[in-house]
Design a protein around this motif. Structure first.
Motif, PDB file in Angstrom:
ATOM      1  N   TYR A   1     -46.960  12.669  28.157  1.00 20.89           N
ATOM      2  CA  TYR A   1     -45.519  12.823  28.004  1.00 20.89           C
ATOM      3  C   TYR A   1     -45.215  12.081  26.707  1.00 20.89           C
ATOM      4  CZ  TYR A   1     -40.530  12.321  28.618  1.00 20.89           C
ATOM      5  OH  TYR A   1     -39.176  12.366  28.423  1.00 20.89           O
TER       6      TYR A   1
ATOM      7  N   GLU B   1     -36.290   8.740  20.401  1.00 21.80           N
ATOM      8  CA  GLU B   1     -35.846   8.842  21.794  1.00 21.80           C
ATOM      9  C   GLU B   1     -36.079   7.541  22.539  1.00 21.80           C
ATOM     10  OE1 GLU B   1     -34.061  11.275  22.396  1.00 21.80           O
ATOM     11  OE2 GLU B   1     -34.634  12.412  20.626  1.00 21.80           O
TER      12      GLU B   1
ATOM     13  N   ASP C   1     -33.289   5.339  21.707  1.00 23.78           N
ATOM     14  CA  ASP C   1     -32.048   5.773  22.343  1.00 23.78           C
ATOM     15  C   ASP C   1     -32.008   5.472  23.833  1.00 23.78           C
ATOM     16  OD1 ASP C   1     -30.680   6.742  20.231  1.00 23.78           O
ATOM     17  OD2 ASP C   1     -31.000   8.863  20.644  1.00 23.78           O
ATOM     18  N   GLU C   2     -33.151   5.615  24.496  1.00 22.63           N
ATOM     19  CA  GLU C   2     -33.079   5.658  25.955  1.00 22.63           C
ATOM     20  C   GLU C   2     -33.913   4.629  26.698  1.00 22.63           C
ATOM     21  OE1 GLU C   2     -32.551   9.039  28.242  1.00 22.63           O
ATOM     22  OE2 GLU C   2     -32.690  10.435  26.572  1.00 22.63           O
TER      23      GLU C   2
ATOM     24  N   ARG D   1     -28.478   5.255  21.253  1.00 22.63           N
ATOM     25  CA  ARG D   1     -27.358   6.001  21.828  1.00 22.63           C
ATOM     26  C   ARG D   1     -26.981   5.501  23.231  1.00 22.63           C
ATOM     27  NH1 ARG D   1     -26.049  11.643  20.906  1.00 22.63           N
ATOM     28  NH2 ARG D   1     -27.860  11.686  19.536  1.00 22.63           N
ATOM     29  N   PHE D   2     -27.996   5.211  24.044  1.00 22.88           N
ATOM     30  CA  PHE D   2     -27.706   4.753  25.402  1.00 22.88           C
ATOM     31  C   PHE D   2     -28.152   3.307  25.617  1.00 22.88           C
ATOM     32  CE2 PHE D   2     -28.845   9.304  25.578  1.00 22.88           C
ATOM     33  CZ  PHE D   2     -27.551   9.780  25.708  1.00 22.88           C
TER      34      PHE D   2
ATOM     35  N   ARG E   1     -25.539  17.943  22.615  1.00 25.47           N
ATOM     36  CA  ARG E   1     -25.203  16.558  22.963  1.00 25.47           C
ATOM     37  C   ARG E   1     -24.698  15.795  21.728  1.00 25.47           C
ATOM     38  NH1 ARG E   1     -29.974  12.595  24.668  1.00 25.47           N
ATOM     39  NH2 ARG E   1     -30.172  12.587  22.413  1.00 25.47           N
TER      40      ARG E   1
ATOM     41  N   PHE F   1     -25.863  14.559  30.517  1.00 24.56           N
ATOM     42  CA  PHE F   1     -26.463  13.245  30.282  1.00 24.56           C
ATOM     43  C   PHE F   1     -27.229  12.825  31.526  1.00 24.56           C
ATOM     44  CE2 PHE F   1     -23.087  13.509  27.228  1.00 24.56           C
ATOM     45  CZ  PHE F   1     -23.583  12.859  26.113  1.00 24.56           C
ATOM     46  N   ARG F   2     -28.375  12.213  31.283  1.00 24.39           N
ATOM     47  CA  ARG F   2     -29.187  11.740  32.408  1.00 24.39           C
ATOM     48  C   ARG F   2     -28.508  10.561  33.102  1.00 24.39           C
ATOM     49  NH1 ARG F   2     -33.966  13.408  30.172  1.00 24.39           N
ATOM     50  NH2 ARG F   2     -33.771  11.962  28.445  1.00 24.39           N
ATOM     51  N   GLN F   3     -27.808   9.761  32.305  1.00 23.69           N
ATOM     52  CA  GLN F   3     -27.237   8.534  32.837  1.00 23.69           C
ATOM     53  C   GLN F   3     -25.863   8.813  33.453  1.00 23.69           C
ATOM     54  OE1 GLN F   3     -28.255   9.234  29.845  1.00 23.69           O
ATOM     55  NE2 GLN F   3     -29.790   7.787  29.175  1.00 23.69           N
TER      56      GLN F   3
ATOM     57  N   TYR G   1     -22.503   8.224  31.662  1.00 23.35           N
ATOM     58  CA  TYR G   1     -21.946   9.130  30.646  1.00 23.35           C
ATOM     59  C   TYR G   1     -21.517  10.478  31.233  1.00 23.35           C
ATOM     60  CZ  TYR G   1     -24.013   5.796  27.436  1.00 23.35           C
ATOM     61  OH  TYR G   1     -24.335   4.649  26.764  1.00 23.35           O
TER      62      TYR G   1
ATOM     63  N   GLY H   1     -35.242  15.007  22.795  1.00 20.30           N
ATOM     64  CA  GLY H   1     -33.845  14.595  22.873  1.00 20.30           C
ATOM     65  C   GLY H   1     -32.980  15.542  23.688  1.00 20.30           C
TER      66      GLY H   1
ATOM     67  N   PRO I   1     -37.420  17.832  28.841  1.00 17.88           N
ATOM     68  CA  PRO I   1     -38.456  17.809  27.800  1.00 17.88           C
ATOM     69  C   PRO I   1     -39.030  19.216  27.598  1.00 17.88           C
ATOM     70  CG  PRO I   1     -39.304  16.910  29.866  1.00 17.88           C
ATOM     71  CD  PRO I   1     -37.847  17.179  30.084  1.00 17.88           C
TER      72      PRO I   1
END
Ligand code: SF4
Lengths: 427, 458
Positions: free
Chosen positions: A136, A142, A145-146, A175-176, B126, B166-168, B171, B266, B270
């Motif tokens: 993965y 990314e 960001d995450e 971003r997050f 996004r 958004f995954r979270q 948000y 992103g 995925p």
């Protein structure tokens, strides 16, 4: 001032340097780390008062002494070595730009040589582990960001790629992850305390030889749901941290190469694939040489394998995940690495005893140039000549030429050497 | 160089040619009116003369794809280029170029020999969520997308996820559902003067698109997870929308590598480079192709594992030959057999139109001389065309011989990457839109030495 210059100090390839030029000299670099500044201003790494010596002309060695010679004479001397070699090796390349790597691969093919990446011992077991378990992949973009969970394993980014922690993994605001380090759980595993330990919680210091036990403990606890047979201190904490992640990355450093690298990578890959069935999780080699990833990318693309290709094998092209047996090598071309820094004394003596001729391409004098039969000075990629390099997450960037230089780019020297072989074989 | 292709059977739906015997003339890189004198005559008597093929969705340079070579699942770029040339293709379009993988994609495309290339900028909605919520700013959204197309040297725009998710949980208030976006996407498509490509998904197929002709649905196959979605796709096509098939191989799944190979670019999901194959979806894609009678459906495969280029010839035969279907699928699936004109439309005419190449995909005067010439028996009824259409006897690219008598004679022929010169400038909030990038903006742009050779098109 030239803005947004890319630093070739390490695989981070930071792209936010502002460089002040006066005439043909770099006089100031902003946003750079101590390691990176040495690329622009020729001082010795971490010993900024001592200059690194630039090689000013091609050199040949006679009776142990180096003499300046012309470029054509150096090519001629190298040509003799090239045509006489039977088991040649092209070594290094992780600190060359992509054009030079491509030229070296073409040369190795024509020379029927083996091509050995300088960090093969570190990277080959990583690829072997991926081949067994899958991957993965998330680019640094990314992760920044995450990722809310970061684990450094056998890695000291403060030393090997200093701005990694501020640009991508720890203190960076994505971003997050707007609050940077406050939004992240940062942990590390190592055998001695490093600068990285200061901001890692937990920092798990283990005894040499315990890495595998720790990893097996994590696997037992997380994947198999069992109590580890022998628990290394910190296993429980680390398992908890990993299991609570929403998005994680494990950055693995060269430290694993000093232990049972294959088994460690294997276990880490298995762990990460399992973690990935729950949340995004990446296994990331902290390839510190500035274009190490570009080299493996090239090898995969052109030879179908990330391992050391051997174009001299009687059965056609073969690729090897294990380092070369130096006793077999009868001629060496080194570029983008200081080979003699890594060889054991025994290996050095063996090369010396057998009078294995060494050709080196390097901008600076180093341990390997001091032993070389022929030395080609080359321009600095990203400062004196344009190039391309791949960041450690496999994203390429264009390197600019900032100042002019009397030296040839390394890809040109490699292409000239290939031409000698093309001429000698009539091809 | 002036050439005459003599006495070939010319097929070109755009000219209304359906096997008429005639001569074609080439001067330099173009097809021209008859010439009094030529330097070389290529005898094409009894042979099929077509425009060069165009792969509308050839996943050859996606970020991370190279890793498939670790398992030997992807040929080298040289082999891929040669496979395409052998099939009679002269252009391949990569579907997945993003803002920060643009340089990667272009380096990979440049490594492909023989065939010309181009790519779609896959826009992540996004990044635009703030502005998408205020429709009055659509003009600026459009302006910035056009600017990014120019700077990343893409040829067109593709939306992989027509939603913002958004995954979270934190948000979640910023999520935008597909149904709330379609109106805006329609206006976006209408504004860009060409169809807007949306990657097909079951969710998307369940939504009626407000203006089907404004949209192209890419890779239908993997999205056909339920039987009724076939009808939804057909409705889209019947209402004037276009699509490409995303065909998949039927067999060999027992030995499928059961390994995760996923790339996070992103997007909400995925990119799955080793997707689990679905025999049902694969069959539905083929059934859809056999049911559809119009000209809005292009050929494409569903990615390098589910539909490798080396399997394209066999896939062509499923369309043209019921017995090939019987052999590979265990059923004839009706007696529909694509005519040559149908097949040419889906591999040449329509892809050229969708990519905006006015001088490709046809044999008219002024077209670029990309020609594929195939052997073909006189009677083409119920024959296994894959034997013939999978291997061209002669390939010309821009008037240069590349394959002669089935032999690749010019593997180093010039190739180029095509991109859209939009001329667009950024609006003031571009910086804000790109604020989370780990590169400075100027280092995101694709400069000459990161790919090419380049051909900008208007
Ligand atoms: S972290 Fe690496 S690339 Fe960044 S400035 Fe330091 S040496 Fe250069």
């Amino acid at each position: 001032m030239i803005e947004s210059v890319i630093c070739t100090g390490c695989g981070c390839l930071c792209d936010d340097l502002d460089v002040t030029i006066e005439g043909d000299r770099v006089i100031e670099v902003a946003n750079v780390c101590l390691w990176g500044v040495n690329k622009f201003i020729a001082t010795k790494k971490f010993h900024s008062k001592k200059d690194r010596r630039r090689i000013l002309a091609p050199q040949s060695r006679r009776k142990g002494r180096a003499f300046d010679i012309s470029y054509d004479a150096a090519l001629e001397e190298a040509g003799n070595i090239l045509v006489q070699a039977r088991r040649p090796l092209v070594y290094g390349l992780t600190n060359n730009g992509s054009w030079a790597q491509e030229a070296a691969l073409r040369l190795a093919r024509r020379w029927h040589a083996r091509l050995e990446p300088g960090d093969l011992a570190f990277m080959a077991p990583y690829y072997e582990a991926l081949a067994r378990h899958g991957l993965y992949w998330a680019p640094l973009e990314e992760i920044r960001d995450e990722a809310d969970t970061i684990l450094f394993w056998g890695a000291n980014p403060i030393h090997s790629c200093p701005r990694h922690v501020v640009r991508y993994s720890v203190f960076s605001r994505g971003r997050f992850t707007e609050r940077g380090a406050e939004e992240r759980q940062i942990a590390a595993v190592d055998i001695y305390p490093t600068e990285t330990a200061k901001f890692c919680k937990p920092y798990i210091q283990i005894d040499p030889g315990q890495e595998l036990e720790l990893l097996q403990g994590l696997i037992a606890q997380l994947i198999e749901g069992q109590e580890p047979p022998k628990r290394v201190k910190g296993t429980k904490k680390l398992a908890k941290l990993l299991s609570e992640a929403n998005f994680g990355a494990i950055f693995v450093g060269r430290g694993v190469s000093y232990g049972p690298a294959r088994k460690l990578w294997e276990g880490l890959a298995r762990l990460v694939v399992w973690l990935n069935t729950r949340v995004p999780f990446s296994l990331f080699p902290l390839a510190s040489d500035f274009n190490s990833v570009g080299l493996y990318h090239l090898l995969l693309r052109e030879t179908g394998s990330p391992y050391a290709p051997d174009f001299g094998a009687s059965s056609g092209l073969s690729s090897h995940p294990t380092p070369v047996d130096w006793r077999e090598v009868d001629a060496l071309l080194v570029t983008g690495a200081d080979l003699f820094w890594f060889l054991t004394e025994e290996q050095v003596q063996d090369l010396k005893r057998r009078q294995v001729p060494i050709m080196v391409l390097s901008p600076f004098a180093n341990r390997t140039t001091a032993k070389a039969q022929v030395v080609f000075p080359v321009a600095l990629s990203g400062i004196e000549t344009e190039e391309v390099a791949y960041r450690m997450d496999g994203l390429p960037v264009g390197l600019q030429k900032l100042i002019s230089s009397p030296f040839r780019p390394d890809h040109q020297v490699l292409a000239d050497l290939e031409q000698i072989l093309a001429g000698s074989s009539g091809g | 160089m002036r050439l005459k292709i003599a006495q070939g059977r010319l097929y070109d739906p755009a000219q209304g040619w359906d096997g008429e015997v005639g001569d074609l003339y080439i001067e330099g890189e173009r097809i021209v009116a008859p010439l009094a004198e030529v330097d070389l005559v290529i005898d094409a008597q009894g042979q099929l003369v077509l425009a060069g093929g165009i792969d509308l969705r050839g996943q050859v340079a996606t970020y991370g794809l190279n890793m498939l070579r670790l398992w030997g699942w992807l040929p080298s770029p040289r082999e891929i280029g040669e496979l395409y040339a052998g099939l009679g293709y002269t252009h391949v379009h990569e579907p997945f170029l993003t803002l920060y993988t643009a340089k990667y994609v272009h380096r990979e495309l440049a490594a492909l020999p023989i065939v010309d290339t181009s790519a779609s900028l896959a826009v992540n909605l996004r990044d635009l969520d703030k502005w998408l919520k205020s429709p009055e700013q659509l003009g600026e959204v459009e302006q910035n997308i056009q600017f990014l197309v120019k700077q990343t040297r893409a040829l067109n725009v593709r939306i992989i996820e027509p939603y913002v998710r958004f995954r979270q949980d934190y948000y979640a208030h910023r999520n935008i559902a597909t149904e709330n976006l379609l109106e805006l996407l329609t206006r976006l498509a209408q504004g860009q003067n060409s169809t807007l490509t949306l990657e097909a998904s079951p969710e998307l197929l369940r939504q009626p698109l407000p203006d089907p002709p404004a949209f192209h649905l890419a890779a239908l196959g993997p999205a056909l997870t339920e039987a009724e979605l076939v009808q939804a796709a057909l409705n889209h096509l019947d209402q004037g929308g276009s699509a490409d098939l995303g065909l998949m191989q039927p067999a060999g799944y027992e030995s499928w590598p059961n390994l995760p190979v996923q790339i996070n670019m992103g997007f909400f999901r995925p990119l799955d480079l080793c997707p689990s194959p679905s025999q049902d979806a694969a069959l539905r894609a083929l059934e859809l192709a056999l049911q559809y009678q119009g000209a809005n459906l292009a050929f494409s495969g569903a990615g390098p594992l589910l539909a490798p280029v080396s399997g394209y010839a066999r896939m062509f035969s499923w369309l043209t030959d019921p017995s090939a279907r019987l052999q590979d699928w265990g059923a004839e699936l009706g007696d529909r057999a694509y005519s040559l004109a149908d097949w040419i439309n889906m591999t040449r005419t329509l892809p050229a139109r969708l990519l905006g190449f006015r001088d490709r995909g046809h044999l008219g005067i002024g077209a670029r001389a990309d020609l594929a010439i195939y052997d073909l028996p006189k009677n083409t009824d119920k024959i296994d065309l894959s034997q013939y259409l999978g291997r061209c006897r002669t390939l010309l690219k821009a008037g240069n011989l590349v394959i002669d008598n089935f032999n690749l004679i010019n593997p180093e022929i010039a190739r180029a990457t095509y991109y859209l010169q939009t001329g667009g400038e950024a609006s003031p909030w571009l910086g804000e839109m790109c604020q989370y990038r780990s590169f400075r903006l100027e280092n995101l742009w694709v400069h000459d030495h990161l790919g090419g050779d380049w051909v900008g098109v208007q």
